[in-house]
Design an enzyme around this catalytic site. Sequence first.
Site, PDB file in Angstrom:
ATOM      1  N   SER A 290       0.794  -1.231   0.000  1.00  0.00           N
ATOM      2  CA  SER A 290       0.000   0.000   0.000  1.00  0.00           C
ATOM      3  C   SER A 290       0.823   1.276   0.000  1.00  0.00           C
ATOM      4  CB  SER A 290      -0.964  -0.011   1.187  1.00  0.00           C
ATOM      5  OG  SER A 290      -0.277  -0.308   2.384  1.00  0.00           O
TER       6      SER A 290
ATOM      7  N   HIS B 244      -5.673  -3.606  -2.103  1.00  0.00           N
ATOM      8  CA  HIS B 244      -5.396  -2.639  -3.177  1.00  0.00           C
ATOM      9  C   HIS B 244      -5.380  -3.304  -4.556  1.00  0.00           C
ATOM     10  CE1 HIS B 244      -4.516   1.023  -0.916  1.00  0.00           C
ATOM     11  NE2 HIS B 244      -3.991   0.243   0.006  1.00  0.00           N
TER      12      HIS B 244
ATOM     13  N   LYS C  29     -12.200   0.209  -0.571  1.00  0.00           N
ATOM     14  CA  LYS C  29     -11.333   0.877  -1.540  1.00  0.00           C
ATOM     15  C   LYS C  29     -12.025   0.907  -2.900  1.00  0.00           C
ATOM     16  CE  LYS C  29      -7.496   0.445   1.476  1.00  0.00           C
ATOM     17  NZ  LYS C  29      -6.559  -0.421   2.146  1.00  0.00           N
TER      18      LYS C  29
HETATM   19  C1  LIG Z   1      -6.531  -0.648   3.627  1.00  0.00           C
HETATM   20  C2  LIG Z   1      -5.946  -1.956   3.885  1.00  0.00           C
HETATM   21  C3  LIG Z   1      -6.512  -2.817   4.825  1.00  0.00           C
HETATM   22  C4  LIG Z   1      -7.631  -2.392   5.720  1.00  0.00           C
HETATM   23  O1  LIG Z   1      -8.836  -2.298   5.024  1.00  0.00           O
HETATM   24  P1  LIG Z   1      -9.986  -1.371   5.582  1.00  0.00           P
HETATM   25  O2  LIG Z   1     -11.203  -1.901   4.952  1.00  0.00           O
HETATM   26  O3  LIG Z   1      -9.642   0.025   5.198  1.00  0.00           O
HETATM   27  O4  LIG Z   1      -9.996  -1.545   7.081  1.00  0.00           O
HETATM   28  C5  LIG Z   1      -5.970  -4.082   4.956  1.00  0.00           C
HETATM   29  N1  LIG Z   1      -4.925  -4.476   4.212  1.00  0.00           N
HETATM   30  C6  LIG Z   1      -4.354  -3.662   3.309  1.00  0.00           C
HETATM   31  C7  LIG Z   1      -3.210  -4.163   2.496  1.00  0.00           C
HETATM   32  C8  LIG Z   1      -4.837  -2.371   3.119  1.00  0.00           C
HETATM   33  O5  LIG Z   1      -4.249  -1.565   2.252  1.00  0.00           O
END
Ligand SMILES: *Cc1c(COP(=O)(O)O)cnc(C)c1O
Length: 389
Positions: A178, A206, A237
């Site tokens: 990320s 992602h 996301k």
């Molecule tokens: C954003 C993210 C999460 C957490 O997801 P949310 O739904 O925002 O809590 C978990 N793992 C990765 C790799 C992320 O980028």
Amino acid sequence: MNKAFVQFLEEQANTLGFPRWHVLDGPQDARVCIQGEWKISLCSNNYLGLANNPSVKKHAARALEEYGAGTGAARSLSGSTQLHEALERELADFKQTEAALVFNSGFVTNAGVIPTLAGKGDAVFSDDINHGSIIDGCRLSRAEKHIYPHGDMNILEKMLKDAGHCGRRMIVVDAVFSMDGDVAPLPEIVALAEWYDAIVMVDEAHATGVLGAHGRGAVEHFDMEGRVDVVMGTLGKALGAVGGYIAGTRHLIAYLAKTARSFLLTTSLPSSCVAAALAGLRMLADNPEMIRRLWENTNFYKAKLEALGFDTMNSKTPIVPLLIGDDDIASELCQRLYEAGLYVAKIGTPYVPRGTSRLRTIMSAAHDRADIEEAVDILERVGREMGII
Ligand SMILES: *Cc1c(COP(=O)(O)O)cnc(C)c1O
């Protein structure tokens, strides 16, 4: 109140400061309005623009009317809805697995599922730049922790070899990292897992809606369907809503639904969120051209930045970091860009190692050429003023 505690908190506030963030007047989109001023947004994970999609919002509003605001308890206690059931069915279809289970966020999915699948006597293997929710899940698991240097398959192999005495061995990895925007070498990881009799959990947070011809993620991109034991993702996301999920076999999902504490001990997502995620998922399935647009934008944008001399690290995805190094310079650049009309996030410690502060910019299918050209012009002008390019 406890005096020592009050003093501790005061000292912390003096060193850390109070949290400050921008307050938006309206939705997340290619441009956002902040206290009456419009800024081009390059800081949201809203990859496909679904967070403010009219059809998604209509479905969410209808579910709010039909089912009300809250769900009252966990699903095993106060019941589920047709929307929750449909979302899980369609997530499973989308991910080409037998079943899926929805959690309240990606974070609590990882924090709850990893300890459910690995415990005392087991071993977890984790890339050293994995997301914090994976790190916390590993900590909670009480399994032996083996942290390998980012992407280093030789060390991962050595660690697997040395952990023969452990019970279950589980490799956990981000599909797309990320903060750097690079992609995990999933084929090598799966091959090692198969050879050393380990299981694989992939976090597609992602990657879903981004990688693969249908946006199914790294598993589709690398053609690894059916070879990854645990597929994790977020609804927050590319899918534009909020929530997390696991996709896998019917037996995996049943086991998690019966044992994962972050599923069992929390009030389930409201139907409006579930309806939004479901509508987003259907839009993605019906409109693969959204993914093509995301990649056209990404390639156009990244080529311009690289031509200008920005260091975009090893990014292979719509996450395009601009490596600055010094944290104060990165902060100043971020502030100056904001004043010039560009909203980007500075990423420093604890997200990334000291000395690698960067601006993380993120492309979206919602941006049009005018947005991107203007963003690049601002980056060029401010970057030159500050002597960064
Ligand atoms: C954003 C993210 C999460 C957490 O997801 P949310 O739904 O925002 O809590 C978990 N793992 C990765 C790799 C992320 O980028």
